[in-house]
Design a protein around this motif. Structure first.
Motif, mmCIF file in Angstrom:
data_model
loop_
_atom_site.group_PDB
_atom_site.id
_atom_site.type_symbol
_atom_site.label_atom_id
_atom_site.label_comp_id
_atom_site.label_asym_id
_atom_site.label_seq_id
_atom_site.Cartn_x
_atom_site.Cartn_y
_atom_site.Cartn_z
ATOM 1 N N LEU A 182 0.824 -1.215 0.000
ATOM 2 C CA LEU A 182 0.000 0.000 0.000
ATOM 3 C C LEU A 182 0.852 1.255 0.000
ATOM 4 C CD1 LEU A 182 -2.308 -2.030 0.577
ATOM 5 C CD2 LEU A 182 -3.282 -0.303 2.108
ATOM 6 N N ALA A 183 2.021 1.192 0.633
ATOM 7 C CA ALA A 183 2.890 2.368 0.712
ATOM 8 C C ALA A 183 3.412 2.787 -0.658
ATOM 9 C CB ALA A 183 4.053 2.084 1.656
ATOM 10 N N GLN A 184 3.316 1.899 -1.639
ATOM 11 C CA GLN A 184 3.769 2.235 -2.990
ATOM 12 C C GLN A 184 2.750 3.084 -3.754
ATOM 13 O OE1 GLN A 184 4.576 -1.579 -4.779
ATOM 14 N NE2 GLN A 184 6.007 -2.178 -3.153
ATOM 15 N N TYR A 185 1.575 3.297 -3.151
ATOM 16 C CA TYR A 185 0.497 4.051 -3.799
ATOM 17 C C TYR A 185 0.216 5.323 -3.024
ATOM 18 C CZ TYR A 185 -0.440 -0.184 -6.491
ATOM 19 O OH TYR A 185 -0.339 -1.279 -7.325
ATOM 20 N N ALA A 186 -0.067 6.393 -3.748
ATOM 21 C CA ALA A 186 -0.393 7.670 -3.119
ATOM 22 C C ALA A 186 -1.801 7.628 -2.538
ATOM 23 C CB ALA A 186 -0.289 8.800 -4.138
ATOM 24 N N GLY A 187 -2.074 8.545 -1.602
ATOM 25 C CA GLY A 187 -3.439 8.723 -1.132
ATOM 26 C C GLY A 187 -3.774 8.084 0.190
ATOM 27 N N ASP A 188 -2.768 7.705 0.984
ATOM 28 C CA ASP A 188 -3.041 7.144 2.307
ATOM 29 C C ASP A 188 -4.023 5.970 2.245
ATOM 30 O OD1 ASP A 188 -1.382 8.988 3.622
ATOM 31 O OD2 ASP A 188 -2.981 10.476 3.708
ATOM 32 N N ARG A 189 -3.694 4.954 1.459
ATOM 33 C CA ARG A 189 -4.559 3.778 1.366
ATOM 34 C C ARG A 189 -4.570 3.058 2.725
ATOM 35 N NH1 ARG A 189 -5.057 3.190 -4.433
ATOM 36 N NH2 ARG A 189 -4.106 5.104 -5.237
ATOM 37 N N ALA A 190 -5.653 2.347 3.008
ATOM 38 C CA ALA A 190 -5.837 1.801 4.355
ATOM 39 C C ALA A 190 -6.173 0.324 4.339
ATOM 40 C CB ALA A 190 -6.945 2.570 5.079
ATOM 41 N N LEU A 191 -5.706 -0.373 5.374
ATOM 42 C CA LEU A 191 -6.091 -1.746 5.666
ATOM 43 C C LEU A 191 -6.894 -1.752 6.961
ATOM 44 C CD1 LEU A 191 -2.651 -3.505 5.049
ATOM 45 C CD2 LEU A 191 -4.664 -3.686 3.574
ATOM 46 N N VAL A 192 -8.008 -2.449 6.962
ATOM 47 C CA VAL A 192 -8.913 -2.484 8.112
ATOM 48 C C VAL A 192 -9.066 -3.934 8.556
ATOM 49 C CG1 VAL A 192 -11.170 -1.826 8.998
ATOM 50 C CG2 VAL A 192 -10.163 -0.551 7.081
ATOM 51 N N ALA A 193 -8.764 -4.209 9.806
ATOM 52 C CA ALA A 193 -8.788 -5.576 10.310
ATOM 53 C C ALA A 193 -10.140 -5.943 10.891
ATOM 54 C CB ALA A 193 -7.717 -5.762 11.385
ATOM 55 N N GLU A 194 -10.759 -6.992 10.327
ATOM 56 C CA GLU A 194 -11.854 -7.644 11.029
ATOM 57 C C GLU A 194 -11.211 -8.737 11.867
ATOM 58 O OE1 GLU A 194 -15.750 -10.476 10.666
ATOM 59 O OE2 GLU A 194 -13.906 -10.835 9.556
ATOM 60 N N ALA A 195 -10.852 -8.366 13.085
ATOM 61 C CA ALA A 195 -10.146 -9.289 13.965
ATOM 62 C C ALA A 195 -10.910 -9.397 15.279
ATOM 63 C CB ALA A 195 -8.714 -8.802 14.211
ATOM 64 N N ALA A 244 -8.583 -1.251 13.072
ATOM 65 C CA ALA A 244 -9.128 -2.552 13.479
ATOM 66 C C ALA A 244 -10.462 -2.292 14.170
ATOM 67 C CB ALA A 244 -8.181 -3.275 14.425
ATOM 68 N N PHE A 245 -11.496 -2.981 13.731
ATOM 69 C CA PHE A 245 -12.812 -2.787 14.338
ATOM 70 C C PHE A 245 -12.767 -3.048 15.838
ATOM 71 C CE2 PHE A 245 -14.187 -4.210 9.984
ATOM 72 C CZ PHE A 245 -14.725 -2.994 9.594
ATOM 73 N N ASN A 246 -13.438 -2.187 16.588
ATOM 74 C CA ASN A 246 -13.475 -2.335 18.031
ATOM 75 C C ASN A 246 -14.696 -3.175 18.415
ATOM 76 O OD1 ASN A 246 -13.604 -2.013 20.831
ATOM 77 N ND2 ASN A 246 -12.754 0.041 20.745
ATOM 78 N N PHE A 247 -14.545 -4.499 18.323
ATOM 79 C CA PHE A 247 -15.661 -5.380 18.637
ATOM 80 C C PHE A 247 -15.920 -5.471 20.138
ATOM 81 C CE2 PHE A 247 -14.460 -7.383 14.426
ATOM 82 C CZ PHE A 247 -15.535 -6.833 13.756
ATOM 83 N N ALA A 248 -14.921 -5.132 20.938
ATOM 84 C CA ALA A 248 -15.166 -5.089 22.383
ATOM 85 C C ALA A 248 -16.219 -4.034 22.705
ATOM 86 C CB ALA A 248 -13.868 -4.793 23.128
ATOM 87 N N PHE A 249 -16.191 -2.910 21.996
ATOM 88 C CA PHE A 249 -17.203 -1.864 22.179
ATOM 89 C C PHE A 249 -18.570 -2.372 21.715
ATOM 90 C CE2 PHE A 249 -19.420 1.906 20.344
ATOM 91 C CZ PHE A 249 -19.560 2.650 21.499
ATOM 92 N N LEU A 250 -18.608 -3.009 20.556
ATOM 93 C CA LEU A 250 -19.864 -3.560 20.044
ATOM 94 C C LEU A 250 -20.457 -4.567 21.021
ATOM 95 C CD1 LEU A 250 -20.539 -4.787 16.428
ATOM 96 C CD2 LEU A 250 -21.051 -6.269 18.359
ATOM 97 N N ALA A 251 -19.599 -5.347 21.676
ATOM 98 C CA ALA A 251 -20.061 -6.430 22.544
ATOM 99 C C ALA A 251 -20.429 -5.962 23.941
ATOM 100 C CB ALA A 251 -18.969 -7.499 22.642
ATOM 101 N N THR A 252 -20.142 -4.731 24.271
ATOM 102 C CA THR A 252 -20.405 -4.253 25.627
ATOM 103 C C THR A 252 -21.895 -3.998 25.836
ATOM 104 O OG1 THR A 252 -18.207 -3.254 25.752
ATOM 105 C CG2 THR A 252 -19.849 -2.461 27.325
ATOM 106 N N PRO A 253 -22.477 -4.503 26.939
ATOM 107 C CA PRO A 253 -23.902 -4.275 27.201
ATOM 108 C C PRO A 253 -24.210 -2.795 27.429
ATOM 109 C CG PRO A 253 -23.026 -6.060 28.563
ATOM 110 C CD PRO A 253 -21.850 -5.377 27.933
ATOM 111 N N TRP A 254 -25.498 -2.484 27.437
ATOM 112 C CA TRP A 254 -25.974 -1.114 27.665
ATOM 113 C C TRP A 254 -25.845 -0.813 29.150
ATOM 114 C CZ3 TRP A 254 -26.186 2.949 24.963
ATOM 115 C CH2 TRP A 254 -27.070 4.006 25.195
ATOM 116 N N ASP A 255 -24.626 -0.522 29.556
ATOM 117 C CA ASP A 255 -24.275 -0.350 30.961
ATOM 118 C C ASP A 255 -23.175 0.692 31.038
ATOM 119 O OD1 ASP A 255 -24.190 -1.621 33.885
ATOM 120 O OD2 ASP A 255 -22.111 -1.429 33.170
ATOM 121 N N ALA A 256 -23.428 1.780 31.745
ATOM 122 C CA ALA A 256 -22.501 2.913 31.732
ATOM 123 C C ALA A 256 -21.112 2.562 32.261
ATOM 124 C CB ALA A 256 -23.106 4.091 32.498
#
Length: 591
Positions: free
Chosen positions: A297-310, A330-342
């Motif tokens: 990706l560094a060989q290409y202009a424009g700040d190309r991105a890799l996104v981890a589904e991990a 990297a997706f924050n699945f810990a946030f997605l998995a957190t219950p509705w609890d402050a």
């Protein structure tokens, strides 16, 4: 009632960054699931021309980029995540010319485009696997995959005890040319999705070339499917742990997977049940792959991105994927998995910044996607935020109104956080899952491989409603939809919400516009305390975000300037602003 202290305590968690940093540090990215977004051909399945026709909607909404789930040539055994040709568009969705048109139009409208890459496995119709099956045991063609001899006297037992994420064994036995039983091959997902052997140099070279193919066409990045799953532990040892892509782990190292206490200094190493464990996941060898991809990706202009589904825990392990020479997000699945609890939300938010800041990466927030029950439905369950693998007839049905109220509050909380954020198509309309879909209409392989024990992901993949008064709600010119839409979705249709003050769509539009104007994506986070344990409150630049998860209203002083609210607020006789339960507000912060 809880009243805002005139001089609340503040704790700095995350320092502001530069608004001029790389786009992926602050972007709001919209996931398009192609078969369910918009259909131009009239066959009832969404396609690339349909997406192109609706791109002005996304520009009007105010997103920065679009992520396209797979549209590659595929037999569609797993809705396109079984790829037969990584360099072509499946005729179901259109042509390469259609893709180029879509990409060009998105760029004209000021939006970047991220495409899905599926490197853990191929389709069983991929040319490599067809060659491997024809070539037989011991052939170079089979070395690209994970073929093994079986255990037992006659090889009748699988090579190990691994289970598929979709249910059932993770191994399928082949049949030799002479009709006798043959070797077994590994598939962590469906049997039509054989896992690749990432120790093979030809596999690594092939995917670097695939990256270049799409980068040369002008894409801005890649979302990497199962980014934690390509490398397996040497020897493929047995493992007795539970594996599920959707629900995470039940136990970790023999301990129940529960969040740590908010004041636990080791919270960066907590688990929330959002990670996959075992010798088939999160092996250190994956990082060598991503360092190589980073160099491409560094060989290409424009700040190309890799996104981890991990689906990786603890957060300290997830941070390894976004070190400076690896992926960008990297997706924050810990946030997605957190219950509705402050308290638990405050905990995971702070831990996320601690770990991501430690490697100089953005925190990438997400609440819904094509693999989980939509958050408008999850938050309406009796345990708000719990994560069943699909909801169907006979299951607990969410409280639709309460779920939407909480979903709007959760989204406004998320969009107020510094970093990048992902939206899943239809959430800007407030869509719930289709929770009453007939089982005989389901198509998710997880439903079939578990014998119906898991309802699967079809409920979050139902085609979008664009026009309340049209057949198929305007999804297709013929009114045909590959999955049926609930009649109640007429109220969620785009044309029923556009221009309607306080509608979910207009709330999302206002939130994205305000987020951009206030530069919240590149801002900082300072906790605002003194509001009670059931409130998540923080300052980001000049905005105070207050999310009330409690049962009593939060009182903000008279004269408070409310920039945006997820639901109705009120004022008392003294002019103080009352923030009701399950409501988030953005207000002008005061010194």
């Amino acid at each position: 009632m809880t009243t805002l202290d005139s001089r609340p305590l503040h704790t700095l968690v995350h320092a502001p960054g530069s608004p001029d940093a790389e786009w992926w540090r602050t972007a709001v990215i919209y996931q398009v699931y192609p078969r369910s977004f918009a259909d131009a051909s009239g066959d009832g399945v969404g396609d690339l021309p349909g997406i192109t026709s609706r791109l002005p909607h996304l520009a009007e909404l105010g997103v920065d980029a679009v992520w396209l789930s797979p549209f590659y040539r595929s037999p569609q055994a797993d809705a396109g995540y079984d790829v037969a040709d990584y360099r072509d568009v499946d005729p179901l969705f259109g042509t390469l010319d259609d893709f180029d048109t879509l990409l060009g139009r998105a760029h004209e409208l000021g939006m970047r485009v991220i495409v899905d890459l599926v490197p853990n496995h191929t389709s069983d119709e991929h040319a490599w696997f067809v060659e491997a099956m024809a070539a037989g045991p011991g052939s170079p063609e089979r070395e690209r995959y994970l073929f093994r001899e079986g255990r037992g006297e006659h090889g009748e037992e699988p090579p190990n005890n691994w289970q598929s994420i979709f249910g059932g064994p993770a191994w399928t036995r082949t049949t030799n040319a002479d009709g006798t039983p043959g070797q077994w091959y590994l598939h962590l997902f469906d049997s039509r999705q054989p896992d690749l052997n990432w120790e093979h140099p030809e596999v690594r070279a092939e995917f670097e070339d695939v990256l270049r193919f799409w980068l040369d066409r002008g894409v801005d990045g890649f979302r990497i499917d199962v980014a934690h799953g390509m490398v397996k532990e040497q020897g493929l040892p047995d493992w007795d742990g539970h594996v599920s892509m959707i629900e995470g782990v039940d136990e970790v190292d023999g301990h129940e997977a529960v969040p740590a206490e908010a004041d636990d200094p080791s919270r960066a190493d907590e688990v929330t049940g959002s990670g996959n464990r075992g010798p088939m996941f999160d092996q250190d060898g994956v990082h060598e792959i991503y360092r190589a991809w980073n160099r491409v990706l560094a060989q290409y202009a424009g700040d190309r991105a890799l996104v981890a589904e991990a689906w990786v825990e603890p957060l300290s392990r997830l941070a390894l994927y976004v070190r400076p020479d690896e992926m960008q997000q990297a997706f924050n699945f810990a946030f997605l998995a957190t219950p509705w609890d402050a308290p638990q939300l405050r905990d995971v938010i702070e831990a996320s910044y601690v770990t991501a800041d430690g490697v100089g990466a953005p925190t990438t927030w997400v609440l819904s996607n094509h693999d989980v029950v939509r958050h408008a439905s999850r938050l309406g369950l009796s345990v708000p935020g719990s994560r069943p693998n699909g909801i169907g007839v006979g299951d607990e049905q969410p409280d639709e109104a309460l779920g939407l109220r909480r979903a709007r509050a959760a989204t406004l909380l998320m969009l107020g956080l510094p970093g990048s954020a992902y939206l899943y198509q239809g959430e800007e309309l407030g869509l719930p899952d289709h929770t009453a879909l007939d089982d005989d209409l389901r198509q998710d392989p997880a439903f079939f491989r578990t014998g119906g024990a898991e309802r699967g992901r079809d409920g979050c993949r139902v085609p979008l409603p664009w026009a309340a008064g049209e057949e198929g709600f305007g999804f297709s010119p013929t009114g045909v939809t590959w999955l049926p839409q609930p009649a109640s979705w007429a109220a969620y249709a785009l044309d029923a919400q556009r221009g309607v003050a306080g509608s979910t769509y207009e709330t999302y539009r206002a939130a994205l516009a305000t987020r951009r104007a206030e530069q919240l994506g590149s801002g900082g986070l300072t906790w605002a305390t003194g509001l009670g344990d059931d409130v998540v409150a923080f300052v980001n630049r000049e905005v105070l975000v207050v999310a009330n998860l409690g049962t009593e209203p939060v009182v903000l002083p008279a004269g408070t300037e409310v920039l945006l609210a997820s639901g109705d607020t009120a004022t008392d006789t003294d002019g103080a602003v009352l923030v009701p339960s399950d409501t988030t507000v953005w207000v002008r912060a005061t010194a």
